[in-house]
Design a protein around this motif. Structure first.
Motif, PDB file in Angstrom:
ATOM      1  N   ASP A  44      59.821 -50.936  -5.006  1.00 53.19           N
ATOM      2  CA  ASP A  44      61.075 -51.327  -4.377  1.00 53.19           C
ATOM      3  C   ASP A  44      62.222 -50.503  -4.955  1.00 53.19           C
ATOM      4  O   ASP A  44      62.317 -50.324  -6.175  1.00 53.19           O
ATOM      5  N   GLY A  58      64.369 -54.675   1.152  1.00 53.31           N
ATOM      6  CA  GLY A  58      63.605 -54.903  -0.072  1.00 53.31           C
ATOM      7  C   GLY A  58      64.237 -55.965  -0.949  1.00 53.31           C
ATOM      8  O   GLY A  58      63.551 -56.780  -1.567  1.00 53.31           O
ATOM      9  N   LYS A 109      58.711 -61.244  -0.817  1.00 48.22           N
ATOM     10  CA  LYS A 109      57.782 -60.308  -1.469  1.00 48.22           C
ATOM     11  C   LYS A 109      56.502 -60.978  -1.975  1.00 48.22           C
ATOM     12  O   LYS A 109      55.627 -60.303  -2.493  1.00 48.22           O
TER      13      LYS A 109
END
Length: 391
Positions: A103, A264, A269
């Motif tokens: 990321d 991101g 995630k």
């Protein structure tokens, strides 16, 4: 400011003597205020600004502001952040944490969050100037212990920038006694197949004393393996693959980079794991010195890659992607049929987000293959490193 600090003043983090004046300017920046309003309720912003103006040093900024902010981000966008291999950290040693890159923003930030949770010192962070698209971003990251990697320079300027960067990293480790974080390559591996750039290692060995291997030993390289369960940018990377396939000269815009950073930062995630591994000095002691710097850099890169690949956390999505990609059931014991169906649906939904005109069935299949490859590669590289020794 000492003479040595002055040499690095254009790339180094801001020191505490200039912290307050830089912060005072930052909180007036419209771009900074817009970003803050985007990430928190507007009614809470005046209190935050007031708090920022009371802070006079980086330590307090990281502990009072960044620590709770990152905890909030971890809580809302992950299923948990874990840190392994803490036993390899010696509090009396400063390290160069060299990691794979997943990321744009959060790799180093979440690693520092994991350190903050355990009461360890945070590291200084290398960040490319290509990401500092506004002056206020430059100020914010340098208030938060980041140093600047100058990219997209001419040949002569590039060599001078590399010399200064190398000297600064050695200065951090040996004189400031600060650990640093740097990715193993410029930019992220879009297909998640992580390999260390030899040019990066050569840069690290410009400064320092003695032969190549001694210069590398001087900065205590510790490979760190980063694993994200889900990559929020997966569909954007697949889109980029297709655009480059359509037009080999395609280049991402600044707006594309900003959108990738935002995606991101703010999207889900899943689980995130950092695995520390032993610093490579003892392995470098075993091999002695190379007369050829190219061979030395290649060997050091292999040591780093092997440590990172062996230490990946492998999630169900990786096993499923591998089996789908290779039309096998080799890892079917690692997941249920229901999970396979759920992940297959996830992949398709991500591909549906690709907003390009006239995507053909053949191009859709290409994107599907690239999506699977991206999630299968960490498992593939881990297997290769475990079975094959040095890669």
């Amino acid at each position: 400011m000492s003479q040595q600090e002055n040499i690095f003043s254009d790339i180094a983090p801001y020191n505490d003597s200039e912290f307050h004046s830089k912060m005072k300017n930052l909180v007036k920046e419209p771009g900074f205020l817009h970003a803050v309003n985007y990430t928190m309720p507007p009614e809470d912003v005046p209190a935050l600004i007031e708090e920022l103006l009371q802070i006079n040093n980086t330590y307090d900024f990281q502990h009072q502001i960044m620590f709770p902010f990152l905890e909030m981000l971890a809580k809302t966008t992950t299923s948990g952040i874990t840190l392994g291999g803490v036993k390899y950290l010696n509090p009396s040693i400063s390290y160069t944490f060299i990691t794979n890159h997943r990321d744009i923003v959060l790799d180093a930030s979440f690693l520092n969050l994991a350190f903050l949770r355990k009461g360890f010192p945070t590291s200084e962070v290398a960040i490319g100037n290509n990401l500092l698209v506004f002056d206020w971003i430059n100020d914010l990251v340098r208030l938060n212990k980041s140093f600047i990697v100058k990219r997209n320079t001419g040949l002569r300027e590039g060599l001078e920038a590399a010399k200064k960067l190398s000297a600064y990293i050695h200065y951090c480790i040996l004189e400031k006694h600060e650990s640093v974080w740097i990715a193993q390559r410029e930019g992220r591996a879009k297909d998640s197949s992580d390999h260390t750039q030899e040019s990066l290692l050569k840069m690290l060995a410009i400064a320092g004393q003695g032969p190549f291997i001694d210069k590398i030993k001087e900065i205590n390289l510790m490979p760190v393996s980063i694993s994200y369960e889900y990559d929020p940018n997966d569909y954007l990377k697949v889109k980029e693959f297709l655009m480059k396939r359509r037009d080999p000269n395609f280049k991402k815009s600044q707006r594309d980079d900003l959108f990738s950073m935002e995606t991101g930062l703010l999207q889900f995630k899943g689980k995130v794991h950092f695995q520390l591994t032993p610093r490579i000095n003892s392995k470098l002691d075993q091999i002695g010195d190379f007369r050829d710097n190219n061979k030395a850099a290649k060997h050091v890169g292999c040591l780093i890659d092997q440590a990172i690949h062996r230490s990946y956390e492998i999630f169900e999505i990786n096993y499923i992607a591998f089996d789908l990609l290779h039309a096998t059931d080799r890892f079917s014991r690692k997941y249920t049929p229901e999970k396979k169906e759920e992940i297959t649906e996830y992949f398709n939904k991500q591909l549906d987000k690709v907003d390009l005109p006239d995507i053909t069935a053949e191009e859709r299949e290409y994107m599907w293959q690239m999506m699977l490859t991206m999630y299968a590669n960490p498992l593939k590289n881990k297997l290769k490193s475990l079975l094959g020794g040095m890669e």
